[in-house]
Write a protein that holds these residues in place. Structure first.
Motif, PDB file in Angstrom:
ATOM      1  N   LEU A 119       6.655  -5.527  70.803  1.00 58.62           N
ATOM      2  CA  LEU A 119       6.234  -6.872  71.192  1.00 58.62           C
ATOM      3  C   LEU A 119       6.902  -7.298  72.495  1.00 58.62           C
ATOM      4  O   LEU A 119       6.273  -7.935  73.344  1.00 58.62           O
ATOM      5  N   ASN A 120       8.169  -6.922  72.643  1.00 56.89           N
ATOM      6  CA  ASN A 120       8.888  -7.243  73.880  1.00 56.89           C
ATOM      7  C   ASN A 120       8.257  -6.533  75.072  1.00 56.89           C
ATOM      8  O   ASN A 120       8.106  -7.109  76.149  1.00 56.89           O
ATOM      9  N   LYS A 121       7.855  -5.296  74.865  1.00 61.23           N
ATOM     10  CA  LYS A 121       7.215  -4.517  75.930  1.00 61.23           C
ATOM     11  C   LYS A 121       5.873  -5.133  76.318  1.00 61.23           C
ATOM     12  O   LYS A 121       5.561  -5.280  77.501  1.00 61.23           O
ATOM     13  N   GLN A 122       5.091  -5.522  75.308  1.00 60.04           N
ATOM     14  CA  GLN A 122       3.801  -6.143  75.590  1.00 60.04           C
ATOM     15  C   GLN A 122       3.985  -7.465  76.335  1.00 60.04           C
ATOM     16  O   GLN A 122       3.233  -7.766  77.270  1.00 60.04           O
ATOM     17  N   GLY A 123       4.986  -8.246  75.921  1.00 59.13           N
ATOM     18  CA  GLY A 123       5.245  -9.513  76.591  1.00 59.13           C
ATOM     19  C   GLY A 123       5.688  -9.319  78.028  1.00 59.13           C
ATOM     20  O   GLY A 123       5.234 -10.035  78.932  1.00 59.13           O
ATOM     21  N   TYR A 124       6.549  -8.337  78.242  1.00 59.65           N
ATOM     22  CA  TYR A 124       7.019  -8.058  79.602  1.00 59.65           C
ATOM     23  C   TYR A 124       5.861  -7.615  80.491  1.00 59.65           C
ATOM     24  O   TYR A 124       5.731  -8.069  81.636  1.00 59.65           O
ATOM     25  N   GLU A 125       5.023  -6.733  79.977  1.00 62.24           N
ATOM     26  CA  GLU A 125       3.892  -6.239  80.771  1.00 62.24           C
ATOM     27  C   GLU A 125       2.930  -7.365  81.112  1.00 62.24           C
ATOM     28  O   GLU A 125       2.404  -7.430  82.229  1.00 62.24           O
ATOM     29  N   TRP A 126       2.699  -8.250  80.151  1.00 66.83           N
ATOM     30  CA  TRP A 126       1.775  -9.357  80.395  1.00 66.83           C
ATOM     31  C   TRP A 126       2.346 -10.320  81.445  1.00 66.83           C
ATOM     32  O   TRP A 126       1.649 -10.689  82.404  1.00 66.83           O
ATOM     33  N   ILE A 127       3.611 -10.720  81.291  1.00 69.81           N
ATOM     34  CA  ILE A 127       4.213 -11.650  82.249  1.00 69.81           C
ATOM     35  C   ILE A 127       4.333 -11.017  83.626  1.00 69.81           C
ATOM     36  O   ILE A 127       3.974 -11.628  84.645  1.00 69.81           O
ATOM     37  N   SER A 128       4.845  -9.793  83.700  1.00 64.93           N
ATOM     38  CA  SER A 128       5.056  -9.144  85.004  1.00 64.93           C
ATOM     39  C   SER A 128       3.731  -8.900  85.726  1.00 64.93           C
ATOM     40  O   SER A 128       3.667  -8.998  86.953  1.00 64.93           O
ATOM     41  N   MET A 129       2.674  -8.605  84.968  1.00 70.53           N
ATOM     42  CA  MET A 129       1.358  -8.405  85.584  1.00 70.53           C
ATOM     43  C   MET A 129       0.878  -9.707  86.235  1.00 70.53           C
ATOM     44  O   MET A 129       0.366  -9.701  87.359  1.00 70.53           O
ATOM     45  N   ASN A 130       1.062 -10.826  85.536  1.00 70.13           N
ATOM     46  CA  ASN A 130       0.645 -12.112  86.092  1.00 70.13           C
ATOM     47  C   ASN A 130       1.492 -12.508  87.292  1.00 70.13           C
ATOM     48  O   ASN A 130       0.971 -13.006  88.297  1.00 70.13           O
TER      49      ASN A 130
END
Length: 299
Positions: A119-130
């Motif tokens: 979940l942390n990885k998914q959150g990081y990828e989503w925020i960093s992509m934006n």
């Protein structure tokens, strides 16, 4: 997903949020869900497995909605605002999900640890992509620090809106949050201070699913198994055609180097509504989407 299984997930979530995970018995969950205790064990081996299913169920729902918005042809800032607005709406309508995180420090061993990291990885990828879409190369040195700060702002609002039952306009709050994130990001960019953390320091495992060596159920085998199980159902011609079309789309996605997550999830959700094939669709989802996350091509 089978309606009874979905009912157990939704009713147990309410119980966990009010009584706590440890204080809630399987008998209470079964009674609240209007199923027998024996029927509970048809869907879940234990209360621990049920909790993991809850996290997986809501994470899949949230990520599906965010990925849909990610495809919108709008300005990056507006897209980020809309995604945060959707998050706020979901968690406002499903406060029980957030309350589980607040009430209990649940320890379920390696499976829970892996889920938390995932979940942390998914959150990081989503925020960093934006953030990358919004600020381009300027944000790159500060991507981890900016992601941590953005996540902190979001988690803070989620926690307070649940604990204090705060009333708010999701659109206005989303715009406000993005402005606060922008202030923090621009401060780092303008100051040109050395970043504290960088992506190489993040310890994300290479994969969160079964490895290729120990995962004997290949994508092709899983598709065939799903097809066989669904054929046992009494389907009309239209339903049969829809299933064949969905399986064909999944086969086409499996041949891509980067399967489209929203298409995969949409097709699998459609198939799950027809029959009890969650075990197969979970493995298929892992085969297709974790391969994409790890940058692996089709073998």
């Amino acid at each position: 997903m089978h309606e009874k299984k979905k009912r157990i997930i939704e009713e147990s979530l309410k119980l966990f949020s009010t009584k706590g995970f440890h204080a809630t018995s399987i008998q209470e969950i079964a009674k609240k869900s209007e199923v027998s205790k024996g029927a509970f064990y048809l869907y879940f081996e234990s209360k621990d497995e049920l909790l993991l299913a809850i996290f997986d169920y809501y994470t899949t729902m949230v990520m599906g909605k965010l990925e849909y918005l990610q495809e919108l042809d709008i300005e990056p800032v507006e897209r980020f605002e809309k995604q945060i607005e959707i998050l706020l709406q979901i968690f406002r309508d499903h406060k029980e999900y957030l309350m589980i995180h607040i009430r209990d420090n649940v320890q379920l061993g390696d499976e829970m640890n892996d889920l938390i990291v995932k979940l942390n990885k998914q959150g990081y990828e989503w925020i960093s992509m934006n953030l990358t879409s919004m600020y381009g190369e300027k944000i790159e040195p500060y991507l981890v620090d900016a992601s941590i700060q953005s996540d902190g702002i979001l988690q803070g609002y989620f926690k307070w809106m649940v604990l204090h039952d705060l009333d708010f306009d999701a659109e206005d709050l989303a715009i406000f949050i993005v402005k606060r994130i922008n202030g923090a990001v621009m401060s780092m960019i303008n100051e040109q201070s050395p970043p504290i953390f960088n992506p190489s320091q993040l310890k994300f495992p290479a994969t969160f699913c079964e490895t290729k060596e120990n995962n004997k159920a290949t994508t092709s085998e899983l598709l065939n198994k799903i097809n066989r199980k669904l054929k046992e159902k009494e389907l009309n011609k239209e339903e049969d055609k829809q299933i064949k079309d969905a399986l064909k789309v999944l086969e086409e996605e499996s041949n891509k180097d980067n399967p489209t997550e929203i298409i995969v999830n949409s097709m699998l959700t459609h198939l799950e509504a027809v029959g009890d094939i969650q075990s197969e669709t979970k493995k298929l989802r892992n085969n297709l989407l974790n391969r994409k996350q790890n940058g692996e091509g089709t073998k």
